[in-house]
Design a protein around this motif. Structure first.
Motif, short mmCIF file in Angstrom:
data_model
loop_
_atom_site.label_atom_id
_atom_site.label_comp_id
_atom_site.label_asym_id
_atom_site.label_seq_id
_atom_site.Cartn_x
_atom_site.Cartn_y
_atom_site.Cartn_z
N ASN A 6 -16.16 22.82 0.64
CA ASN A 6 -15.26 23.10 -0.47
C ASN A 6 -16.11 23.23 -1.74
N GLY A 9 -13.13 25.42 -5.61
CA GLY A 9 -11.82 25.89 -5.17
C GLY A 9 -11.84 26.83 -3.99
N ARG A 10 -12.99 27.06 -3.40
CA ARG A 10 -13.11 27.94 -2.24
C ARG A 10 -13.54 27.10 -1.04
#
Length: 214
Positions: A6, A9-10
């Motif tokens: 992570n 936010g991806r």
């Protein structure tokens, strides 16, 4: 590590290239780089509006450094009088810049390294991954004295070299002193002054605290 990660936010099986690509998507990355260059070349406090303008162009160029530096060095802020002399030379800038600017005989490399170390910059060995803090961190009582010792030693070398050669020291001209001290003009030279007198004024200018500025 080929597992899921992570990051900003991806989520995905990101490797090094993917992480860098994600960082470069963020406008803040370009702004951060512009701010660092601004503090190196313009002033200690970046102008937020100018940072955003330059960062936008930087991103659009595909993060090309050369066009960014061109824009920065041609900007009004770079040439503004209020920003002249607002930065402090690093030890390496002071040592190498003085030798090159005045065509002084270069001392042995070990001596140059020792000069820089005494002023707080051990070349290729920064205190941490951020590098040296720079600016006013270069100046304290001990380091300022180290800077003065360097200038006194290097100007003694200048006098010795000139005396041995039995001729005028070539970099001396009536414009040199006026360019040395920022943000105020340097001392005015008398066209009739002999080489010895101009050299004395030059040394006095190098020892002026304003010579530490850029």
């Amino acid at each position: 590590d080929d597992g899921k990660k992570n990051f900003l936010g991806r989520t995905g099986h990101f490797g090094t290239d993917a992480i860098i690509a994600i960082l470069l998507e963020k406008p803040r990355t370009a702004e951060f780089i512009v701010e660092q260059l601004w503090r190196e070349f313009v002033s200690p406090e970046p102008d937020p509006k100018e940072v955003k303008r330059l960062a936008k162009s930087f991103r659009e160029s595909g993060y090309e450094i050369r066009p960014l530096l061109r824009q920065l060095l041609l900007s009004e802020a770079f040439w503004a009088l209020e920003n002249r002399g607002s930065l402090i030379k690093s030890p390496i800038e002071l040592v190498i810049g003085t030798l090159y600017r005045f065509e002084l005989p270069a001392p042995p490399e070990r001596r140059l390294i020792a000069f820089s170390q005494q002023m707080g910059q051990d070349l290729l060995d920064p205190p941490d991954v951020r590098g040296w803090p720079g600016h006013t961190a270069w100046i304290d009582a001990d380091r300022l004295l180290a800077r003065e010792r360097f200038i006194r030693q290097i100007t003694r070398d200048l006098m010795d070299e000139s005396a041995r050669a039995g001729q005028a020291w070539t970099p001396l001209d009536e414009n040199v002193l006026a360019q040395l001290l920022w943000p105020m003009a340097g001392p005015k030279t008398d066209p009739a002054m002999d080489e010895k007198g101009v050299r004395a004024q030059l040394i006095a200018s190098l020892l002026d605290p304003r010579y530490q500025l850029k």
